[in-house]
Design a protein around this motif. Sequence first.
Motif, PDB file in Angstrom:
ATOM      1  N   PRO A 263       0.804  -1.236   0.000  1.00 48.28           N
ATOM      2  CA  PRO A 263       0.000   0.000   0.000  1.00 48.28           C
ATOM      3  C   PRO A 263       0.831   1.277   0.000  1.00 48.28           C
ATOM      4  O   PRO A 263       0.322   2.344  -0.342  1.00 48.28           O
ATOM      5  N   PHE A 264       2.126   1.189   0.357  1.00 49.53           N
ATOM      6  CA  PHE A 264       2.978   2.372   0.377  1.00 49.53           C
ATOM      7  C   PHE A 264       3.602   2.665  -0.988  1.00 49.53           C
ATOM      8  O   PHE A 264       4.257   3.696  -1.157  1.00 49.53           O
ATOM      9  N   LYS A 265       3.425   1.778  -1.946  1.00 47.53           N
ATOM     10  CA  LYS A 265       4.028   1.970  -3.263  1.00 47.53           C
ATOM     11  C   LYS A 265       3.630   3.326  -3.836  1.00 47.53           C
ATOM     12  O   LYS A 265       2.448   3.646  -3.966  1.00 47.53           O
ATOM     13  N   GLY A 266       4.635   4.124  -4.170  1.00 52.18           N
ATOM     14  CA  GLY A 266       4.389   5.450  -4.694  1.00 52.18           C
ATOM     15  C   GLY A 266       4.094   6.493  -3.634  1.00 52.18           C
ATOM     16  O   GLY A 266       3.950   7.679  -3.940  1.00 52.18           O
ATOM     17  N   GLN A 267       4.026   6.056  -2.357  1.00 51.38           N
ATOM     18  CA  GLN A 267       3.631   6.957  -1.273  1.00 51.38           C
ATOM     19  C   GLN A 267       4.533   6.820  -0.038  1.00 51.38           C
ATOM     20  O   GLN A 267       4.125   7.195   1.062  1.00 51.38           O
ATOM     21  N   TRP A 268       5.727   6.276  -0.202  1.00 53.06           N
ATOM     22  CA  TRP A 268       6.563   6.010   0.983  1.00 53.06           C
ATOM     23  C   TRP A 268       6.840   7.271   1.786  1.00 53.06           C
ATOM     24  O   TRP A 268       6.663   7.289   3.016  1.00 53.06           O
ATOM     25  N   SER A 269       7.298   8.318   1.130  1.00 55.86           N
ATOM     26  CA  SER A 269       7.616   9.540   1.878  1.00 55.86           C
ATOM     27  C   SER A 269       6.354  10.157   2.488  1.00 55.86           C
ATOM     28  O   SER A 269       6.324  10.508   3.676  1.00 55.86           O
ATOM     29  N   LYS A 270       5.312  10.250   1.698  1.00 57.52           N
ATOM     30  CA  LYS A 270       4.092  10.912   2.161  1.00 57.52           C
ATOM     31  C   LYS A 270       3.343  10.093   3.214  1.00 57.52           C
ATOM     32  O   LYS A 270       2.915  10.634   4.248  1.00 57.52           O
ATOM     33  N   SER A 271       3.185   8.790   2.997  1.00 58.72           N
ATOM     34  CA  SER A 271       2.332   7.985   3.866  1.00 58.72           C
ATOM     35  C   SER A 271       3.077   7.295   5.006  1.00 58.72           C
ATOM     36  O   SER A 271       2.549   7.160   6.109  1.00 58.72           O
ATOM     37  N   PHE A 272       4.328   6.869   4.755  1.00 55.36           N
ATOM     38  CA  PHE A 272       5.082   6.161   5.796  1.00 55.36           C
ATOM     39  C   PHE A 272       5.868   7.148   6.660  1.00 55.36           C
ATOM     40  O   PHE A 272       5.818   7.089   7.891  1.00 55.36           O
ATOM     41  N   PHE A 273       6.581   8.066   6.009  1.00 54.11           N
ATOM     42  CA  PHE A 273       7.404   9.020   6.757  1.00 54.11           C
ATOM     43  C   PHE A 273       6.670  10.332   7.072  1.00 54.11           C
ATOM     44  O   PHE A 273       7.154  11.149   7.846  1.00 54.11           O
TER      45      PHE A 273
END
Length: 215
Positions: free
Chosen positions: A26-36
């Motif tokens: 689910p973080f694919k393409g969204q690592w910085s925005k959604s995880f960090f």
Amino acid sequence: MGKDKLRRFAEVATFANVVQLDAGKPFKGQWSKSFFKNDNPLVLELACGKGEYTVNLATMFPDKNFIGIDYKGNRIWRGAKTALETGVNNVGFLRIQIETLLDYFAPGEVDEIWITFPDPQPQLSREKKRLTSGRFLEMYRSVLKPGGFVNLKTDNDGLHAYTAEKIAETGLNLHVKTEDLYRSEHADEVLSIKTYYEKKYLKDNKNINYLKFSF
């Protein structure tokens, strides 16, 4: 499996800075925005082992996000635990097979890649397993932003020479090439980070090779 490994596997599953297998998709393409929870550049360390390089880089560059990738949870445990204990919040770990990298990162999502002392896979029959073989290079090309760097540190002269050949064959941009990093002008603070295994290699008087290239 030993009791320590079992304990580490159980503990690492509870760490907020570790993402396990399919949970990372689910973080694919969204690592910085959604995880960090920020928009900072994203840097990967592949086959990170105990995560020493990942954590040290994250400490040096608080304005970037770092993800250490390895399949062995008992190894990731060490780096993840250190980051939690020392309050390094711009680092995470992803437990996957590197062959599945494209399932977890979108095209152009990554700013830089580090490969530090990977298994050189010296047997010709295992060439495809080398982390700088053609198929892996194409994966890196896909996930990296234009101009994003790949860094390789290795004590293995064969893997260093093989990678240099691949860079030339593929027409990639070679920025730094040295067969003896610590006797060169390139050994800055970042490249002088030493993992447990690198320290052992240096004690055995092994030379450390380094390559930096881009697509």
